[in-house]
Design a protein around this motif. Sequence first.
Motif, PDB file in Angstrom:
ATOM      1  N   ALA A 102      16.440  22.685  32.988  1.00 56.77           N
ATOM      2  CA  ALA A 102      17.812  22.291  32.645  1.00 56.77           C
ATOM      3  C   ALA A 102      18.714  23.504  32.579  1.00 56.77           C
ATOM      4  CB  ALA A 102      17.818  21.579  31.292  1.00 56.77           C
ATOM      5  N   ARG A 103      20.010  23.245  32.740  1.00 56.07           N
ATOM      6  CA  ARG A 103      20.966  24.316  32.497  1.00 56.07           C
ATOM      7  C   ARG A 103      22.186  23.763  31.786  1.00 56.07           C
ATOM      8  NH1 ARG A 103      24.108  26.212  37.818  1.00 56.07           N
ATOM      9  NH2 ARG A 103      24.349  24.225  38.880  1.00 56.07           N
ATOM     10  N   ALA A 104      22.916  24.673  31.171  1.00 56.97           N
ATOM     11  CA  ALA A 104      24.109  24.293  30.421  1.00 56.97           C
ATOM     12  C   ALA A 104      25.068  25.475  30.496  1.00 56.97           C
ATOM     13  CB  ALA A 104      23.748  23.987  28.972  1.00 56.97           C
ATOM     14  N   ALA A 105      26.326  25.235  30.163  1.00 56.75           N
ATOM     15  CA  ALA A 105      27.292  26.333  30.288  1.00 56.75           C
ATOM     16  C   ALA A 105      28.426  26.169  29.287  1.00 56.75           C
ATOM     17  CB  ALA A 105      27.852  26.384  31.703  1.00 56.75           C
ATOM     18  N   LEU A 106      29.100  27.268  29.036  1.00 54.27           N
ATOM     19  CA  LEU A 106      30.324  27.256  28.249  1.00 54.27           C
ATOM     20  C   LEU A 106      31.389  28.025  29.006  1.00 54.27           C
ATOM     21  CD1 LEU A 106      27.863  28.292  25.967  1.00 54.27           C
ATOM     22  CD2 LEU A 106      29.626  27.207  24.581  1.00 54.27           C
ATOM     23  N   SER A 107      32.610  27.650  28.716  1.00 51.29           N
ATOM     24  CA  SER A 107      33.744  28.335  29.305  1.00 51.29           C
ATOM     25  C   SER A 107      34.736  28.552  28.168  1.00 51.29           C
ATOM     26  CB  SER A 107      34.296  27.430  30.414  1.00 51.29           C
ATOM     27  OG  SER A 107      35.684  27.521  30.512  1.00 51.29           O
ATOM     28  N   GLN A 146      44.459  35.951  28.249  1.00 51.43           N
ATOM     29  CA  GLN A 146      44.263  37.293  28.807  1.00 51.43           C
ATOM     30  C   GLN A 146      42.807  37.572  29.165  1.00 51.43           C
ATOM     31  OE1 GLN A 146      46.575  39.626  29.686  1.00 51.43           O
ATOM     32  NE2 GLN A 146      47.958  37.892  29.352  1.00 51.43           N
ATOM     33  N   GLY A 147      41.948  36.623  28.835  1.00 45.58           N
ATOM     34  CA  GLY A 147      40.538  36.794  29.179  1.00 45.58           C
ATOM     35  C   GLY A 147      39.853  35.449  29.182  1.00 45.58           C
ATOM     36  N   HIS A 148      38.794  35.359  29.973  1.00 43.77           N
ATOM     37  CA  HIS A 148      38.077  34.083  30.098  1.00 43.77           C
ATOM     38  C   HIS A 148      36.637  34.432  30.409  1.00 43.77           C
ATOM     39  CE1 HIS A 148      36.586  30.514  32.287  1.00 43.77           C
ATOM     40  NE2 HIS A 148      37.423  29.841  31.524  1.00 43.77           N
ATOM     41  N   ASP A 205      40.090  30.751  21.963  1.00 46.95           N
ATOM     42  CA  ASP A 205      40.949  29.688  21.463  1.00 46.95           C
ATOM     43  C   ASP A 205      40.774  28.394  22.258  1.00 46.95           C
ATOM     44  OD1 ASP A 205      43.904  31.398  22.712  1.00 46.95           O
ATOM     45  OD2 ASP A 205      42.293  30.391  23.769  1.00 46.95           O
ATOM     46  N   ASP A 206      39.796  28.358  23.122  1.00 43.91           N
ATOM     47  CA  ASP A 206      39.564  27.134  23.882  1.00 43.91           C
ATOM     48  C   ASP A 206      38.163  27.235  24.464  1.00 43.91           C
ATOM     49  OD1 ASP A 206      40.004  24.757  25.344  1.00 43.91           O
ATOM     50  OD2 ASP A 206      40.534  25.940  27.117  1.00 43.91           O
ATOM     51  N   VAL A 207      37.219  26.485  23.901  1.00 43.02           N
ATOM     52  CA  VAL A 207      35.837  26.546  24.399  1.00 43.02           C
ATOM     53  C   VAL A 207      35.435  25.189  24.960  1.00 43.02           C
ATOM     54  CG1 VAL A 207      33.420  26.997  23.803  1.00 43.02           C
ATOM     55  CG2 VAL A 207      35.244  28.271  22.644  1.00 43.02           C
ATOM     56  N   GLN A 208      34.999  25.175  26.206  1.00 43.50           N
ATOM     57  CA  GLN A 208      34.492  23.957  26.834  1.00 43.50           C
ATOM     58  C   GLN A 208      32.978  24.068  26.944  1.00 43.50           C
ATOM     59  OE1 GLN A 208      36.807  21.717  28.310  1.00 43.50           O
ATOM     60  NE2 GLN A 208      38.625  22.981  27.896  1.00 43.50           N
ATOM     61  N   GLU A 209      32.291  22.969  26.719  1.00 38.31           N
ATOM     62  CA  GLU A 209      30.839  22.976  26.864  1.00 38.31           C
ATOM     63  C   GLU A 209      30.426  22.055  28.002  1.00 38.31           C
ATOM     64  OE1 GLU A 209      28.454  22.274  23.326  1.00 38.31           O
ATOM     65  OE2 GLU A 209      30.060  23.174  22.138  1.00 38.31           O
ATOM     66  N   ILE A 222      32.430  23.638  35.692  1.00 37.68           N
ATOM     67  CA  ILE A 222      32.851  24.944  35.161  1.00 37.68           C
ATOM     68  C   ILE A 222      32.827  26.006  36.256  1.00 37.68           C
ATOM     69  CG2 ILE A 222      32.010  26.843  33.691  1.00 37.68           C
ATOM     70  CD1 ILE A 222      31.707  24.870  31.432  1.00 37.68           C
ATOM     71  N   TRP A 223      31.794  25.971  37.085  1.00 33.92           N
ATOM     72  CA  TRP A 223      31.740  26.946  38.178  1.00 33.92           C
ATOM     73  C   TRP A 223      32.846  26.686  39.203  1.00 33.92           C
ATOM     74  CZ3 TRP A 223      29.619  31.456  37.905  1.00 33.92           C
ATOM     75  CH2 TRP A 223      28.541  31.648  37.031  1.00 33.92           C
ATOM     76  N   GLN A 224      33.233  25.423  39.328  1.00 37.78           N
ATOM     77  CA  GLN A 224      34.320  25.116  40.257  1.00 37.78           C
ATOM     78  C   GLN A 224      35.600  25.809  39.792  1.00 37.78           C
ATOM     79  OE1 GLN A 224      34.061  23.870  43.166  1.00 37.78           O
ATOM     80  NE2 GLN A 224      36.256  24.084  43.522  1.00 37.78           N
ATOM     81  N   LEU A 225      35.816  25.817  38.461  1.00 37.79           N
ATOM     82  CA  LEU A 225      36.979  26.519  37.912  1.00 37.79           C
ATOM     83  C   LEU A 225      36.928  27.998  38.317  1.00 37.79           C
ATOM     84  CD1 LEU A 225      39.476  26.463  35.971  1.00 37.79           C
ATOM     85  CD2 LEU A 225      37.906  27.107  34.132  1.00 37.79           C
ATOM     86  N   ARG A 226      35.714  28.575  38.216  1.00 35.46           N
ATOM     87  CA  ARG A 226      35.549  29.976  38.602  1.00 35.46           C
ATOM     88  C   ARG A 226      35.930  30.181  40.070  1.00 35.46           C
ATOM     89  NH1 ARG A 226      34.031  34.185  40.846  1.00 35.46           N
ATOM     90  NH2 ARG A 226      32.504  35.677  40.068  1.00 35.46           N
ATOM     91  N   ARG A 227      35.509  29.258  40.918  1.00 37.16           N
ATOM     92  CA  ARG A 227      35.854  29.393  42.337  1.00 37.16           C
ATOM     93  C   ARG A 227      37.363  29.254  42.555  1.00 37.16           C
ATOM     94  NH1 ARG A 227      30.455  27.359  43.011  1.00 37.16           N
ATOM     95  NH2 ARG A 227      31.033  25.246  42.437  1.00 37.16           N
ATOM     96  N   GLU A 228      37.990  28.409  41.730  1.00 38.18           N
ATOM     97  CA  GLU A 228      39.445  28.235  41.846  1.00 38.18           C
ATOM     98  C   GLU A 228      40.174  29.553  41.543  1.00 38.18           C
ATOM     99  OE1 GLU A 228      40.744  25.623  43.059  1.00 38.18           O
ATOM    100  OE2 GLU A 228      39.417  23.934  42.621  1.00 38.18           O
TER     101      GLU A 228
END
Lengths: 459, 459
Positions: A216-221, A272-274, A303-307, A317-323
């Motif tokens: 399994a895998r999981a991620a946060l942004s 200013q950072g992600h 100030d904004d964490v997505q799981e 989440i990785w799609q956001l990174r590609r964007e």
Amino acid sequence: MNTLWPQELRSELGECVRLDRATLEAHAGDKWHAATLPEAVVLAQTTEDVVRAMRFAHERRIPVTPRGAGVGYVGGCVPVHGGIVISVAPMQRIVELNTADGIAVVEAGVLTADLQQAAREQGWFYPPDPASAKESSIGGNIATNAGGPRCLKYGVTRAYVLGLEVVLANGDILRCGGRTHKNKQGFDLTGLFCGSEGMLGIVTQATLRLIPHPPARAALSASFPQFTMAAAAVQNILAAGHLPCAMEITDGFTLAAARSYLGPSSLPEGAQGHIIVEIDGQQHALPDELRAIRRILLETGADDVQEAENEENVERIWQLRREFSYSLKATGLTKLNEDIVIPRSRLVDLVSWCQNLQQETGIPIACFGHSGDGNIHTNIMVPRDETGHERRAESDACVNRLFQWVLSHGGSITGEHGIGLAKAPWFEEAIGTIAFRVHREIKQALDPLNILNPGKMGL
Amino acid sequence: MNTLWPQELRSELGECVRLDRATLEAHAGDKWHAATLPEAVVLAQTTEDVVRAMRFAHERRIPVTPRGAGVGYVGGCVPVHGGIVISVAPMQRIVELNTADGIAVVEAGVLTADLQQAAREQGWFYPPDPASAKESSIGGNIATNAGGPRCLKYGVTRAYVLGLEVVLANGDILRCGGRTHKNKQGFDLTGLFCGSEGMLGIVTQATLRLIPHPPARAALSASFPQFTMAAAAVQNILAAGHLPCAMEITDGFTLAAARSYLGPSSLPEGAQGHIIVEIDGQQHALPDELRAIRRILLETGADDVQEAENEENVERIWQLRREFSYSLKATGLTKLNEDIVIPRSRLVDLVSWCQNLQQETGIPIACFGHSGDGNIHTNIMVPRDETGHERRAESDACVNRLFQWVLSHGGSITGEHGIGLAKAPWFEEAIGTIAFRVHREIKQALDPLNILNPGKMGL
């Protein structure tokens, strides 16, 4: 030199030799801007094709430029001295996938994503994940010792190469390493060819280590109001005993571009950072670890964490990174993507220094990348002058200053792409006179006629 | 050659040069049986000592044998041609331990266990764990690219070496790699020196990669009525998506010796196989994984499974593993410990083949080791004849047959110890004529006078 040799090569090797203009042009370069036409292209179907072409070239001292999928970033497969391009791209056979031994034997032209997929279908894992995985080949990955986000936990390509079949400069076939997971028989020749950029031999087949696929895998942004907080989060997560498979960081410039490209709901204003943190392991283990990392992110100022707790959301989440990357392209500026590496503690210094450089020169600089191992893609965005021309000379000067800064802060001018042509001007300075001399000595030992990918690395 | 050179060396370098008989004898060999006296020993305190000694030797073409802690198994630091032994054992400084960068900078003489301990105290982890960790040095680990049980998950020494300081054959100081976690600047010189057994240069300092220490570990130990079941358990655990940090296997011969040494309550009677599985990770994640692996062990036929959920009990399980080794020693027989490696699917074939060889020759053979990566320590137990003499010639013949079998089954004759003197007779056959020639070419390129550890690997 006999100028009829391309015809002779074709007579000797037959169909796999191409002399038509279209094929020559298609093998003149990679994703970097330089291009030179070769005089002949060998589309190798087998190791024997490579051997015969290499022997032919060796007898006549004809330069040979080895080539995989041709998607490198540093001009590594530009045939600067003409001669023959030997492409192993047609060699796309997965010869064996043996989970009992934990190995795959593949021809050099196999696309990285195809191997990943084949292993995945059997529940096994080939971890290296260069961004180009869908179009780059294992041979090219080996030539550049390719990395990717997951290297933080899993290591670069080298860590998965157990054995190689390599055609040497004189056409001899070297087999080194093998199918065992450990091997201390002599010098590490297998390692030497990993990352040798086609200058010591042509890899035709590789035996690769597979590991069990983590179930399994999981991620946060997470977004941060200050870049320093994002960098601190990277440190705090590691210091708490987590070893994520990936930890990606993005700076304010890129985030602003992304917000303007994706719309105001995509990211908090003024972020200013992600960072993106991906973890993997046993299914039941991940929720607790996710919570623990979430806590660290919030404590560090996010100030904004997505799981993301399942495959589909992780991909989102990785799609956001590609964007982020597309957003930079959408600025309309050419980006000079420099894959520099700095010691991990220097993340903030790098971004601050880039901001200062940007203020001083007016040339935008966007930083994002693999924060866990300090491998930050630093993109110099080439602006245009009033007449619409790219301010290329100024941008190149920025690259030069960037490299000087990186080297004077314990960094490396390339973590993934290699030296090739693009970084050759800085190579000797980067590694030092003695290391440069040792490069020459090894090159001379294995390719005394200097016919293998000549002109690269400034050797 | 001027026979007064040892005195000259002493005059030039001073106190660090030792010419007394006791010191020469203490530097004549390692744990293998061969020994030759050097003519001088340099107990290097600094890199500069190594440089000066190396320059002295280079000018006069005096053979130099580099030496770490001197606990190798293949005669790698026997000064077969006399000359100078340069020992880096006194260089024991941990120069820097920087968790923000995830690195340690250490002198070559630092003991592996000392570095592990220093990292552990800060919550960080240096994974390579050769059995000799308490007495072997980082320099020696690098020279042999040392492994250990944990390499299954974490990789061998090479995976943790980011940068090196190496004194070359002419006394020049090469610095390669650096303190970044990724580095694609040219050929992988750092990797080339890892495992080069002191034949290409003398490593004086290393920059090593540290990773966050996994917060918890746990282990299982299981006995099986048949060895095939133990081998199947190894496959089943991996196939179910577990990547344990270690998976050790032991054969029936060793278990019988252990039971007779430790008493009947230690192991089930007639156990023909035994495995130890260690896992690590986040504290809350381990109990579930332990249960899942326990289920696999029982389904595969284990008749006695012990679990260890805390550090102390895990250590108790490893203590049992160490007792296996002592049990073999307690048989009173000399054991020839051969660290062969086979493809993982060949575990049963190896043990069956060894049992047949034992029946045929009457020479006991005990197999145990790192089953996850097929690195099985195969111990030929040298018996004595009626007059009390070791049947050494017959035992050596067994070793020879073992190596032939290993090589013909896709294996390697050494996974951890290296080639040195002990395995030099099989080296060219093991790697092939062309790979052997490439070894010579590289050796010649970096040490044209052949003064660095001459006579090893048959080069």
